[in-house]
Design a protein around this motif. Structure first.
Motif, short mmCIF file in Angstrom:
data_model
loop_
_atom_site.label_atom_id
_atom_site.label_comp_id
_atom_site.label_asym_id
_atom_site.label_seq_id
_atom_site.Cartn_x
_atom_site.Cartn_y
_atom_site.Cartn_z
N LEU A 1 0.91 -1.26 0.17
CA LEU A 1 0.14 -0.08 -0.16
C LEU A 1 0.92 1.19 -0.02
O LEU A 1 1.92 1.08 0.42
CB LEU A 1 -0.95 0.18 1.22
CG LEU A 1 -2.16 -0.87 1.42
CD1 LEU A 1 -2.89 -0.53 2.53
CD2 LEU A 1 -3.02 -0.40 0.04
N ARG A 2 0.31 2.30 -0.51
CA ARG A 2 1.17 3.64 -0.39
C ARG A 2 0.09 4.38 0.14
O ARG A 2 -0.87 4.88 -0.33
CB ARG A 2 1.58 4.06 -1.65
CG ARG A 2 2.42 5.15 -1.90
CD ARG A 2 3.12 5.84 -2.99
NE ARG A 2 2.09 6.75 -3.78
CZ ARG A 2 2.27 7.51 -4.58
NH1 ARG A 2 3.85 7.66 -4.90
NH2 ARG A 2 1.65 8.32 -5.25
N LEU A 3 0.38 5.00 1.49
CA LEU A 3 -0.12 6.28 2.08
C LEU A 3 0.26 7.51 1.66
O LEU A 3 1.48 7.66 1.24
CB LEU A 3 0.05 5.99 3.57
CG LEU A 3 -0.33 4.48 4.19
CD1 LEU A 3 -0.31 4.89 5.63
CD2 LEU A 3 -1.68 4.20 3.75
N SER A 4 -0.74 8.49 1.28
CA SER A 4 -0.25 9.86 1.11
C SER A 4 -0.76 10.88 2.18
O SER A 4 -1.74 10.39 2.86
CB SER A 4 -0.99 10.18 -0.22
OG SER A 4 -0.58 9.39 -1.30
N CYS A 5 0.17 11.90 2.64
CA CYS A 5 -0.53 12.72 3.50
C CYS A 5 -0.24 14.10 2.58
O CYS A 5 0.77 14.80 2.22
CB CYS A 5 0.40 12.82 4.61
SG CYS A 5 0.25 14.03 5.81
N ALA B 1 6.92 19.98 -3.78
CA ALA B 1 6.26 20.73 -4.80
C ALA B 1 4.74 20.31 -4.94
O ALA B 1 3.79 21.29 -5.37
CB ALA B 1 6.79 20.40 -6.16
N LYS B 2 4.40 19.26 -4.26
CA LYS B 2 2.89 18.80 -4.31
C LYS B 2 2.59 18.78 -2.75
O LYS B 2 1.32 18.48 -2.44
CB LYS B 2 2.84 17.32 -4.78
CG LYS B 2 3.20 17.11 -6.30
CD LYS B 2 2.72 15.59 -6.87
CE LYS B 2 2.81 15.54 -8.10
NZ LYS B 2 2.58 14.20 -8.76
N ASN B 3 3.41 19.40 -1.85
CA ASN B 3 2.94 19.50 -0.44
C ASN B 3 2.35 17.90 0.16
O ASN B 3 1.60 17.99 0.88
CB ASN B 3 1.89 20.35 -0.36
CG ASN B 3 2.36 21.70 -0.16
OD1 ASN B 3 3.55 22.06 -0.62
ND2 ASN B 3 1.59 22.76 0.28
N THR B 4 3.19 17.09 -0.31
CA THR B 4 2.74 15.81 0.01
C THR B 4 3.96 14.93 0.74
O THR B 4 5.20 14.87 0.06
CB THR B 4 2.05 15.01 -1.25
OG1 THR B 4 0.91 15.82 -1.60
CG2 THR B 4 1.60 13.65 -0.70
N VAL B 5 3.70 14.01 1.57
CA VAL B 5 4.52 13.04 2.13
C VAL B 5 3.74 11.45 1.96
O VAL B 5 2.65 11.56 2.08
CB VAL B 5 5.03 13.18 3.50
CG1 VAL B 5 3.82 13.25 4.43
CG2 VAL B 5 6.06 12.41 3.93
N TYR B 6 4.67 10.59 1.68
CA TYR B 6 4.14 9.30 1.18
C TYR B 6 4.90 8.35 2.20
O TYR B 6 5.94 8.40 2.75
CB TYR B 6 4.50 9.09 -0.18
CG TYR B 6 3.91 9.98 -1.45
CD1 TYR B 6 4.88 10.86 -1.61
CD2 TYR B 6 2.78 9.82 -1.64
CE1 TYR B 6 4.47 11.87 -2.77
CE2 TYR B 6 2.41 10.83 -2.54
CZ TYR B 6 3.11 11.60 -3.16
OH TYR B 6 2.73 12.61 -4.31
N LEU B 7 4.15 7.21 2.37
CA LEU B 7 4.56 6.14 3.05
C LEU B 7 4.28 4.83 2.05
O LEU B 7 3.35 4.40 1.86
CB LEU B 7 4.07 5.86 4.39
CG LEU B 7 4.54 4.69 5.09
CD1 LEU B 7 6.20 5.17 5.68
CD2 LEU B 7 4.04 4.44 6.55
N GLN B 8 5.44 4.31 1.39
CA GLN B 8 5.42 2.98 0.63
C GLN B 8 5.48 1.88 1.60
O GLN B 8 6.65 1.85 2.37
CB GLN B 8 6.24 3.29 -0.58
CG GLN B 8 6.14 1.92 -1.37
CD GLN B 8 5.03 1.59 -2.09
OE1 GLN B 8 4.71 2.47 -2.57
NE2 GLN B 8 4.55 0.34 -2.04
#
Length: 128
Positions: A18-22, A75-82
């Motif tokens: 899963l990939r979570l986005s914030c 640039a997208k103001n996003t952090v991910y957790l793969q």
């Protein structure tokens, strides 16, 4: 201030990914170190991963090292957790958090008390 909204959780089988986005509001996202935490039923919130504001340092809990990967796109103001090779013990509500005081190179912390802003969480359930 910054508002954080997590997404990407769900129900998967063991071994899946899963990939979570914030997604963060505001223009100051790049000023914050970011972290992911999780909380399982009946347990305390625990650190999962953190990334510095300059993306020059990443830290992981031993329990997820080698399986999870944190990244950010300023640039997208996003952090991910793969999350790969998921296990039933990864089942929890996952939260992202922003640390406004951790602004130096390489700074990213594992203590939940260091973080100033939190999202509402996204549920991840891993079935065996």
């Amino acid at each position: 201030q910054v508002q954080l909204i997590e997404s990407g959780g769900g129900l998967v089988q063991a071994g899946a990914s899963l990939r979570l986005s914030c997604a963060a509001s505001g223009r100051t996202f790049r000023s914050y170190a970011m972290g992911w935490f999780r909380q399982a039923p009946g347990k305390e919130r625990e650190f999962v991963a953190a990334i510095s504001r300059y993306d020059d340092s990443k830290y992981y809990a031993d329990s997820v090292k080698g399986r999870f990967s944190i990244s950010r796109d300023n640039a997208k103001n996003t952090v991910y957790l793969q999350m790969n090779s998921l296990r039933p013990e990864d089942t929890a509500v996952y939260y992202c958090a922003a640390d406004q005081d951790c602004s130096g190179y390489g700074c990213a912390k594992s203590a939940a008390s260091s973080y100033d802003y939190w999202g509402q969480g996204t549920q991840v359930t891993v079935s065996s």
